[in-house]
Design a protein around this motif. Structure first.
Motif, PDB file in Angstrom:
ATOM      1  N   MET A  40       0.854  -1.167   0.000  1.00  0.00           N
ATOM      2  CA  MET A  40       0.000   0.000   0.000  1.00  0.00           C
ATOM      3  C   MET A  40       0.900   1.230   0.000  1.00  0.00           C
ATOM      4  SD  MET A  40      -3.388   0.404   0.020  1.00  0.00           S
ATOM      5  CE  MET A  40      -3.693  -1.319   0.257  1.00  0.00           C
ATOM      6  N   LYS A  41       0.472   2.272  -0.698  1.00  0.00           N
ATOM      7  CA  LYS A  41       1.256   3.503  -0.751  1.00  0.00           C
ATOM      8  C   LYS A  41       0.368   4.704  -0.467  1.00  0.00           C
ATOM      9  CE  LYS A  41       0.605   4.377  -5.633  1.00  0.00           C
ATOM     10  NZ  LYS A  41       1.203   4.789  -6.864  1.00  0.00           N
ATOM     11  N   ALA A  42       0.988   5.824  -0.157  1.00  0.00           N
ATOM     12  CA  ALA A  42       0.247   7.063   0.062  1.00  0.00           C
ATOM     13  C   ALA A  42      -0.425   7.481  -1.243  1.00  0.00           C
ATOM     14  CB  ALA A  42       1.190   8.158   0.549  1.00  0.00           C
ATOM     15  N   MET A  43      -1.607   8.083  -1.146  1.00  0.00           N
ATOM     16  CA  MET A  43      -2.355   8.513  -2.324  1.00  0.00           C
ATOM     17  C   MET A  43      -3.070   9.813  -2.029  1.00  0.00           C
ATOM     18  SD  MET A  43      -4.343   5.199  -3.654  1.00  0.00           S
ATOM     19  CE  MET A  43      -3.605   4.256  -4.937  1.00  0.00           C
ATOM     20  N   THR A  44      -3.440  10.503  -3.090  1.00  0.00           N
ATOM     21  CA  THR A  44      -4.262  11.696  -2.911  1.00  0.00           C
ATOM     22  C   THR A  44      -5.722  11.275  -2.818  1.00  0.00           C
ATOM     23  OG1 THR A  44      -4.610  12.055  -5.277  1.00  0.00           O
ATOM     24  CG2 THR A  44      -2.651  13.084  -4.278  1.00  0.00           C
ATOM     25  N   ARG A  45      -6.524  12.170  -2.323  1.00  0.00           N
ATOM     26  CA  ARG A  45      -7.963  11.899  -2.246  1.00  0.00           C
ATOM     27  C   ARG A  45      -8.545  11.750  -3.653  1.00  0.00           C
ATOM     28  NH1 ARG A  45      -5.995  14.696   1.759  1.00  0.00           N
ATOM     29  NH2 ARG A  45      -6.881  14.664   3.845  1.00  0.00           N
ATOM     30  N   GLU A  46      -8.019  12.527  -4.586  1.00  0.00           N
ATOM     31  CA  GLU A  46      -8.505  12.462  -5.966  1.00  0.00           C
ATOM     32  C   GLU A  46      -8.222  11.097  -6.592  1.00  0.00           C
ATOM     33  OE1 GLU A  46      -6.730  15.022  -4.719  1.00  0.00           O
ATOM     34  OE2 GLU A  46      -8.304  16.545  -4.699  1.00  0.00           O
ATOM     35  N   GLU A  47      -7.030  10.547  -6.325  1.00  0.00           N
ATOM     36  CA  GLU A  47      -6.694   9.214  -6.839  1.00  0.00           C
ATOM     37  C   GLU A  47      -7.661   8.161  -6.298  1.00  0.00           C
ATOM     38  OE1 GLU A  47      -1.950   8.886  -7.444  1.00  0.00           O
ATOM     39  OE2 GLU A  47      -2.597   9.364  -5.402  1.00  0.00           O
ATOM     40  N   LEU A  48      -7.953   8.234  -5.016  1.00  0.00           N
ATOM     41  CA  LEU A  48      -8.866   7.257  -4.421  1.00  0.00           C
ATOM     42  C   LEU A  48     -10.288   7.431  -4.945  1.00  0.00           C
ATOM     43  CD1 LEU A  48      -7.702   6.925  -0.729  1.00  0.00           C
ATOM     44  CD2 LEU A  48      -7.798   5.148  -2.448  1.00  0.00           C
ATOM     45  N   ALA A  49     -10.724   8.657  -5.128  1.00  0.00           N
ATOM     46  CA  ALA A  49     -12.064   8.894  -5.681  1.00  0.00           C
ATOM     47  C   ALA A  49     -12.157   8.287  -7.071  1.00  0.00           C
ATOM     48  CB  ALA A  49     -12.367  10.389  -5.724  1.00  0.00           C
ATOM     49  N   TYR A  50     -11.129   8.479  -7.881  1.00  0.00           N
ATOM     50  CA  TYR A  50     -11.110   7.920  -9.234  1.00  0.00           C
ATOM     51  C   TYR A  50     -11.183   6.394  -9.179  1.00  0.00           C
ATOM     52  CZ  TYR A  50      -9.419   6.542 -13.812  1.00  0.00           C
ATOM     53  OH  TYR A  50      -9.295   5.950 -15.048  1.00  0.00           O
TER      54      TYR A  50
END
Length: 61
Positions: free
Chosen positions: A1-11
């Protein structure tokens, strides 16, 4: 698992940003306790929690 932006997760969740932010706001206290901070990438533990609880498929790259 890696750090992600909220936008990446929403996508990856297949929802728009506003819907995803609404979901996060309902769990803000719990996520902040795990290290979620405003305007920063989400730490891996938060990404995993969201993936597990929201049903988002995250492929480790």
């Amino acid at each position: 698992m890696k750090a992600m932006t909220r936008e990446e997760l929403a996508y990856r969740a297949g929802v728009d940003r506003k819907t995803f932010y609404s979901y996060l706001s309902r769990h803000k206290d719990e996520l902040c306790a795990m290290g979620m901070r405003p305007r920063e990438r989400l730490p891996p533990i938060v990404v995993k929690w969201i993936a597990d609880n929201y049903g988002v498929s995250i492929d480790d790259e």
